[in-house]
Design an enzyme around this catalytic site. Structure first.
Site, PDB file in Angstrom:
ATOM      1  N   LYS A  83       0.826  -1.195   0.000  1.00 47.08           N
ATOM      2  CA  LYS A  83       0.000   0.000   0.000  1.00 47.08           C
ATOM      3  C   LYS A  83       0.866   1.252   0.000  1.00 47.08           C
ATOM      4  O   LYS A  83       1.913   1.302   0.645  1.00 47.08           O
ATOM      5  CB  LYS A  83      -0.913  -0.021   1.231  1.00 47.08           C
ATOM      6  CG  LYS A  83      -1.952   1.092   1.289  1.00 47.08           C
ATOM      7  CD  LYS A  83      -2.833   0.896   2.526  1.00 47.08           C
ATOM      8  CE  LYS A  83      -3.875   1.981   2.693  1.00 47.08           C
ATOM      9  NZ  LYS A  83      -4.699   1.762   3.915  1.00 47.08           N
ATOM     10  N   SER A 160      -9.378   1.612   3.315  1.00 46.89           N
ATOM     11  CA  SER A 160      -8.595   2.407   2.392  1.00 46.89           C
ATOM     12  C   SER A 160      -7.571   1.605   1.599  1.00 46.89           C
ATOM     13  O   SER A 160      -6.908   2.137   0.706  1.00 46.89           O
ATOM     14  CB  SER A 160      -7.876   3.517   3.160  1.00 46.89           C
ATOM     15  OG  SER A 160      -6.975   2.963   4.125  1.00 46.89           O
ATOM     16  N   SER A 184      -9.518  -1.022   7.368  1.00 42.65           N
ATOM     17  CA  SER A 184      -8.999  -0.799   6.017  1.00 42.65           C
ATOM     18  C   SER A 184      -8.300  -1.976   5.365  1.00 42.65           C
ATOM     19  O   SER A 184      -8.007  -1.927   4.176  1.00 42.65           O
ATOM     20  CB  SER A 184      -8.063   0.416   6.014  1.00 42.65           C
ATOM     21  OG  SER A 184      -8.806   1.594   6.189  1.00 42.65           O
TER      22      SER A 184
END
Length: 484
Positions: A83, A160, A184
């Site tokens: 990420k 996210s 997330s």
């Protein structure tokens, strides 16, 4: 042996590592196949950067090793994505926000370094909700764009960590890393049909499982953690074992398990999602699992008093600490906020800069959070539970709002409600308390959208929780690949 492209794309992380360690599959061939897959599916906006040259060079180094040398690397030749808010040496770490779009750290985050040291290959950086402050992964900055669900590209993948989830679900990589503050890793895992894990954080000290302080663009030191994501729970456990240093999973017998079903987490569900989740329960019951209905009536009210008081106050200290420690091009929260592209994130940062919930913070941390942690501890011990089980989200994926980053949703035709609040409802309390949580696939709705169920366990029970997840996965199976 000769591998077709489809055979390579179907490999789980565990299968890929085994094939590369034995010499049956060349890491260079595998990496080239996945790089081509990522390029072909670029319209999903899963990745913000491809590490093409570096990944191929790393694969060549793996292929040059002897079989014995490769077998000493638990992740030999495994391509992963990370990420874009997790530090990676030589590759951008932008957190999906314009103020950091050209920033390149000098070192890997500790969790990334452990995976690389074990033989993993960094294929690229994964797109995300800007600054991790959202659950849709609809990033409106120019260099990112909305991440699209591979089961229906008009739908959100959750966030996210949506980019990592989509890259894994769409067979660009078999595994990767996300981060989790309120859900997330688990929300996007549920909406894209994969497994996502939030490890224990607990008191943030000796109870914290992954140690990445000042190596992740932060929201909250109390709540943030890196977490692995993969197409199987067994693969999540593989990555977790490397990061944590733990050994094999403990043995689990389904007929010995007592799993709690908190009534509050099973209320208000989308009808189609509930049908899938209860169908998974029936299959697990038939396999011998004992389920216990439990009541936690104060769970959401207590968690809500803590959640945003922490998440909207701690960035004032934590974000500048990361910016300064990593010699980023900007040094203050205001400088980052001034260039935010997504309206929903800009509104959140206005509240952060105003410290609107600051007055609630001390009480939230000193009094309310310990009460929440005690509620979980007494629920587990008082009912002799191994874990809690509930649908990860209240509803499956919803359409992308390409103008605002997030929107409102309606469940079963009811009154519109805030999209972020709806998707966070079931995942947020465990995050606030710092206990571990695992989302794994339960099935698909009639519309072909994935549904996830979540297992939460006591602080420090991470390996046992993963072992339960593996046992459940053997009953429930995996989802079919998206038709791309």
């Amino acid at each position: 042996m000769s591998w077709t492209v489809d055979e390579q794309l179907a490999l789980t992380a565990t299968e890929a590592v085994s094939a590369i360690q034995s010499g049956r599959l060349k890491a260079t061939d595998y990496v080239a196949t996945l790089l081509a897959r990522a390029a072909a599916l670029s319209t999903l906006n899963a990745l913000t950067a491809l590490n093409t040259e570096g990944a191929l060079e790393a694969a060549q180094r793996i292929d040059a090793l002897s079989v014995d040398e490769k077998r000493r690397l638990p992740l030999a030749g495994l391509p992963i994505v990370v990420k874009d808010n997790i530090n990676t040496a030589g590759l951008q770490t932008s957190a999906g926000t314009p103020a950091l779009e050209n920033f390149i750290p000098s070192t890997h985050a500790p969790s990334v370094q452990k995976l690389v040291d074990a033989g993993a290959i960094l294929l690229g950086k994964a797109n995300m909700h800007e600054l991790a402050l959202g659950i849709t992964s609809t990033n409106l900055s120019n260099h990112a764009g909305p991440v699209r669900n591979p089961y229906n590209p008009a739908m959100i993948p959750g966030g996210s960590s949506g980019g990592t989830a989509v890259a894994v679900a769409a067979r660009m990589v078999p595994a990767g890393l996300g981060t989790d503050t309120g859900g997330s890793t688990r929300i996007p895992a549920a909406l894209t049909g994969i497994a996502g894990f939030r490890p224990s954080v607990g008191n943030g000290g000796d109870q914290r499982r992954y140690h990445d302080t000042n190596a992740v663009v932060p929201i909250s030191r109390t709540r943030d953690t890196v977490g692995p994501m993969a197409r199987t729970v067994a693969d999540v456990a593989l990555l977790d074992g490397v990061v944590s240093g733990d050994g094999p999973l403990p043995g689990v017998a389904l007929e010995d398990l007592r799993i709690g079903l908190p009534a509050c987490c099973w209320a208000g569900l989308d009808h189609g999602l509930e049908t899938v989740a209860r169908g998974a329960l029936d299959r697990l019951k038939a396999a011998g699992v004992t389920f216990v209905d439990i009541d936690m009536p104060d769970l959401f009210a207590l968690s809500d008093q803590i959640s945003f008081a922490v998440a909207l106050h701690e960035p004032l200290a934590d974000l500048p600490a990361w910016l300064i420690a990593n010699e980023a091009p900007v040094k203050t929260v205001a400088e980052v906020a001034a260039r935010i592209a997504s309206p929903d994130v800009r509104a959140a940062y206005e509240a952060i800069l105003a410290d609107a919930l600051g007055p609630q913070y001390d009480v939230a941390m000193s009094t309310l959070r310990p009460l929440l942690q005690r509620l979980y501890a007494t629920t587990f011990s008082g009912n002799a539970l191994d874990a809690l089980l509930f649908p990860t989200t209240l509803l499956p994926a919803v359409p992308i709002d390409a103008l605002n980053g997030s929107s409102q949703v309606s469940i079963n035709g009811g009154e519109p409600m805030d999209e972020m609040a709806a998707f966070l409802r079931n995942t947020d309390p465990a995050s606030v308390a710092g206990i571990p949580g695992l989302s794994l696939p339960a099935g698909m709705t009639q519309e072909g959208l994935p549904v996830g169920i979540e297992l939460d366990g006591p602080t420090g029970s991470d390996r046992r929780l993963l072992a339960i997840g593996v046992a459940f996965e053997q009953v429930l199976g995996s989802l079919p690949a998206p038709m791309l």
